[in-house]
Design a protein around this motif. Sequence first.
Motif, PDB file in Angstrom:
ATOM      1  N   THR A 108     -46.172 -34.515 -16.930  1.00 16.11           N
ATOM      2  CA  THR A 108     -45.766 -34.572 -15.522  1.00 16.11           C
ATOM      3  C   THR A 108     -46.273 -35.868 -14.885  1.00 16.11           C
ATOM      4  O   THR A 108     -45.575 -36.493 -14.091  1.00 16.11           O
ATOM      5  CB  THR A 108     -46.291 -33.356 -14.746  1.00 16.11           C
ATOM      6  N   SER A 109     -47.474 -36.279 -15.264  1.00 17.67           N
ATOM      7  CA  SER A 109     -48.008 -37.552 -14.760  1.00 17.67           C
ATOM      8  C   SER A 109     -47.169 -38.722 -15.257  1.00 17.67           C
ATOM      9  O   SER A 109     -46.869 -39.651 -14.495  1.00 17.67           O
ATOM     10  CB  SER A 109     -49.465 -37.723 -15.198  1.00 17.67           C
ATOM     11  N   ALA A 110     -46.762 -38.684 -16.522  1.00 19.05           N
ATOM     12  CA  ALA A 110     -45.897 -39.739 -17.066  1.00 19.05           C
ATOM     13  C   ALA A 110     -44.548 -39.737 -16.345  1.00 19.05           C
ATOM     14  O   ALA A 110     -43.998 -40.807 -16.052  1.00 19.05           O
ATOM     15  CB  ALA A 110     -45.698 -39.541 -18.564  1.00 19.05           C
ATOM     16  N   TYR A 111     -44.013 -38.556 -16.055  1.00 19.55           N
ATOM     17  CA  TYR A 111     -42.746 -38.464 -15.314  1.00 19.55           C
ATOM     18  C   TYR A 111     -42.892 -39.100 -13.934  1.00 19.55           C
ATOM     19  O   TYR A 111     -41.990 -39.820 -13.481  1.00 19.55           O
ATOM     20  CB  TYR A 111     -42.298 -37.001 -15.164  1.00 19.55           C
ATOM     21  N   SER A 112     -44.011 -38.872 -13.273  1.00 18.15           N
ATOM     22  CA  SER A 112     -44.228 -39.457 -11.947  1.00 18.15           C
ATOM     23  C   SER A 112     -44.162 -40.982 -12.003  1.00 18.15           C
ATOM     24  O   SER A 112     -43.562 -41.620 -11.126  1.00 18.15           O
ATOM     25  CB  SER A 112     -45.577 -39.018 -11.372  1.00 18.15           C
ATOM     26  N   LEU A 113     -44.758 -41.548 -13.040  1.00 18.79           N
ATOM     27  CA  LEU A 113     -44.702 -43.010 -13.203  1.00 18.79           C
ATOM     28  C   LEU A 113     -43.288 -43.480 -13.537  1.00 18.79           C
ATOM     29  O   LEU A 113     -42.816 -44.496 -13.007  1.00 18.79           O
ATOM     30  CB  LEU A 113     -45.687 -43.460 -14.283  1.00 18.79           C
ATOM     31  N   ALA A 114     -42.599 -42.744 -14.408  1.00 16.74           N
ATOM     32  CA  ALA A 114     -41.222 -43.102 -14.771  1.00 16.74           C
ATOM     33  C   ALA A 114     -40.319 -43.003 -13.549  1.00 16.74           C
ATOM     34  O   ALA A 114     -39.453 -43.860 -13.323  1.00 16.74           O
ATOM     35  CB  ALA A 114     -40.709 -42.187 -15.883  1.00 16.74           C
ATOM     36  N   ARG A 115     -40.519 -41.971 -12.762  1.00 10.71           N
ATOM     37  CA  ARG A 115     -39.749 -41.764 -11.527  1.00 10.71           C
ATOM     38  C   ARG A 115     -39.956 -42.933 -10.562  1.00 10.71           C
ATOM     39  O   ARG A 115     -39.009 -43.458  -9.982  1.00 10.71           O
ATOM     40  CB  ARG A 115     -40.206 -40.447 -10.891  1.00 10.71           C
ATOM     41  N   LEU A 116     -41.205 -43.340 -10.399  1.00  8.86           N
ATOM     42  CA  LEU A 116     -41.530 -44.455  -9.511  1.00  8.86           C
ATOM     43  C   LEU A 116     -40.894 -45.753 -10.004  1.00  8.86           C
ATOM     44  O   LEU A 116     -40.287 -46.490  -9.228  1.00  8.86           O
ATOM     45  CB  LEU A 116     -43.047 -44.607  -9.416  1.00  8.86           C
ATOM     46  N   GLU A 117     -41.015 -46.021 -11.301  1.00 11.03           N
ATOM     47  CA  GLU A 117     -40.426 -47.253 -11.842  1.00 11.03           C
ATOM     48  C   GLU A 117     -38.909 -47.262 -11.650  1.00 11.03           C
ATOM     49  O   GLU A 117     -38.329 -48.266 -11.251  1.00 11.03           O
ATOM     50  CB  GLU A 117     -40.753 -47.409 -13.326  1.00 11.03           C
ATOM     51  N   TYR A 118     -38.269 -46.125 -11.951  1.00  9.67           N
ATOM     52  CA  TYR A 118     -36.812 -46.052 -11.793  1.00  9.67           C
ATOM     53  C   TYR A 118     -36.425 -46.266 -10.325  1.00  9.67           C
ATOM     54  O   TYR A 118     -35.504 -47.023 -10.032  1.00  9.67           O
ATOM     55  CB  TYR A 118     -36.282 -44.702 -12.296  1.00  9.67           C
ATOM     56  N   ALA A 119     -37.127 -45.625  -9.424  1.00  5.35           N
ATOM     57  CA  ALA A 119     -36.819 -45.763  -7.996  1.00  5.35           C
ATOM     58  C   ALA A 119     -37.011 -47.208  -7.521  1.00  5.35           C
ATOM     59  O   ALA A 119     -36.228 -47.712  -6.707  1.00  5.35           O
ATOM     60  CB  ALA A 119     -37.679 -44.809  -7.174  1.00  5.35           C
ATOM     61  N   MET A 120     -38.023 -47.875  -8.033  1.00  7.19           N
ATOM     62  CA  MET A 120     -38.263 -49.268  -7.637  1.00  7.19           C
ATOM     63  C   MET A 120     -37.181 -50.194  -8.184  1.00  7.19           C
ATOM     64  O   MET A 120     -36.776 -51.141  -7.508  1.00  7.19           O
ATOM     65  CB  MET A 120     -39.641 -49.717  -8.117  1.00  7.19           C
ATOM     66  N   ARG A 121     -36.709 -49.935  -9.386  1.00  9.29           N
ATOM     67  CA  ARG A 121     -35.677 -50.791  -9.993  1.00  9.29           C
ATOM     68  C   ARG A 121     -34.278 -50.487  -9.466  1.00  9.29           C
ATOM     69  O   ARG A 121     -33.375 -51.299  -9.635  1.00  9.29           O
ATOM     70  CB  ARG A 121     -35.695 -50.649 -11.504  1.00  9.29           C
ATOM     71  N   HIS A 122     -34.115 -49.327  -8.870  1.00 11.59           N
ATOM     72  CA  HIS A 122     -32.797 -48.907  -8.370  1.00 11.59           C
ATOM     73  C   HIS A 122     -32.891 -48.378  -6.942  1.00 11.59           C
ATOM     74  O   HIS A 122     -32.642 -47.197  -6.688  1.00 11.59           O
ATOM     75  CB  HIS A 122     -32.212 -47.834  -9.300  1.00 11.59           C
ATOM     76  N   PRO A 123     -33.241 -49.252  -6.003  1.00 10.16           N
ATOM     77  CA  PRO A 123     -33.416 -48.794  -4.617  1.00 10.16           C
ATOM     78  C   PRO A 123     -32.115 -48.280  -3.985  1.00 10.16           C
ATOM     79  O   PRO A 123     -32.155 -47.524  -3.017  1.00 10.16           O
ATOM     80  CB  PRO A 123     -33.945 -50.030  -3.896  1.00 10.16           C
ATOM     81  N   GLU A 124     -30.980 -48.668  -4.554  1.00 11.35           N
ATOM     82  CA  GLU A 124     -29.693 -48.218  -4.010  1.00 11.35           C
ATOM     83  C   GLU A 124     -29.385 -46.767  -4.386  1.00 11.35           C
ATOM     84  O   GLU A 124     -28.548 -46.114  -3.766  1.00 11.35           O
ATOM     85  CB  GLU A 124     -28.557 -49.124  -4.503  1.00 11.35           C
ATOM     86  N   SER A 125     -30.069 -46.259  -5.383  1.00 12.91           N
ATOM     87  CA  SER A 125     -29.847 -44.899  -5.870  1.00 12.91           C
ATOM     88  C   SER A 125     -30.868 -43.961  -5.225  1.00 12.91           C
ATOM     89  O   SER A 125     -31.970 -44.378  -4.848  1.00 12.91           O
ATOM     90  CB  SER A 125     -30.031 -44.888  -7.391  1.00 12.91           C
ATOM     91  N   THR A 126     -30.492 -42.699  -5.120  1.00 14.65           N
ATOM     92  CA  THR A 126     -31.475 -41.733  -4.625  1.00 14.65           C
ATOM     93  C   THR A 126     -32.578 -41.609  -5.669  1.00 14.65           C
ATOM     94  O   THR A 126     -32.330 -41.706  -6.872  1.00 14.65           O
ATOM     95  CB  THR A 126     -30.843 -40.345  -4.397  1.00 14.65           C
ATOM     96  N   ALA A 127     -33.779 -41.402  -5.205  1.00 16.20           N
ATOM     97  CA  ALA A 127     -34.913 -41.280  -6.124  1.00 16.20           C
ATOM     98  C   ALA A 127     -34.819 -39.970  -6.899  1.00 16.20           C
ATOM     99  O   ALA A 127     -34.340 -38.961  -6.378  1.00 16.20           O
ATOM    100  CB  ALA A 127     -36.219 -41.334  -5.340  1.00 16.20           C
ATOM    101  N   PRO A 128     -35.271 -39.971  -8.139  1.00 16.96           N
ATOM    102  CA  PRO A 128     -35.306 -38.718  -8.902  1.00 16.96           C
ATOM    103  C   PRO A 128     -36.185 -37.693  -8.182  1.00 16.96           C
ATOM    104  O   PRO A 128     -37.129 -38.059  -7.482  1.00 16.96           O
ATOM    105  CB  PRO A 128     -35.934 -39.129 -10.235  1.00 16.96           C
ATOM    106  N   PRO A 129     -35.888 -36.425  -8.359  1.00 16.25           N
ATOM    107  CA  PRO A 129     -36.656 -35.387  -7.661  1.00 16.25           C
ATOM    108  C   PRO A 129     -38.120 -35.338  -8.113  1.00 16.25           C
ATOM    109  O   PRO A 129     -38.444 -35.715  -9.238  1.00 16.25           O
ATOM    110  CB  PRO A 129     -35.946 -34.083  -8.035  1.00 16.25           C
ATOM    111  N   LEU A 130     -38.947 -34.862  -7.235  1.00 18.56           N
ATOM    112  CA  LEU A 130     -40.358 -34.670  -7.552  1.00 18.56           C
ATOM    113  C   LEU A 130     -40.535 -33.458  -8.466  1.00 18.56           C
ATOM    114  O   LEU A 130     -39.780 -32.486  -8.364  1.00 18.56           O
ATOM    115  CB  LEU A 130     -41.158 -34.407  -6.276  1.00 18.56           C
TER     116      LEU A 130
END
Length: 112
Positions: free
Chosen positions: A16-38
Amino acid sequence: MEVRLVQLLGSFISTTSAYSLARLEYAMRHPESTAPPLIDRLSDASEGTLRDEWERVERQLELARRYVKEHDDARGKRAVYDASFGWLQRTIRELEQYARAVRWVMTVDEGR
């Protein structure tokens, strides 16, 4: 609580901690997309936590799984490889595997 269930929950918490980091990286690289859910991190690997938090976390995992599926193309691959999406996808798969194993152990233990 059974040892293998504690180990599974510990692995789920780590992933879950790794997912949080992956989620953050994806959201930062794709600001035009909605962020993955928590997906909430379980507070610990105890029976009380499992009883109180597991169903909510499973629902959150399902939302994240749907998010990844919706953002993938029809072939199950993105047209251009995106490392941040790949990491997000891998952590979701790993969380799903742990979640299925946790649910299985819970079901077997209830049958005793």
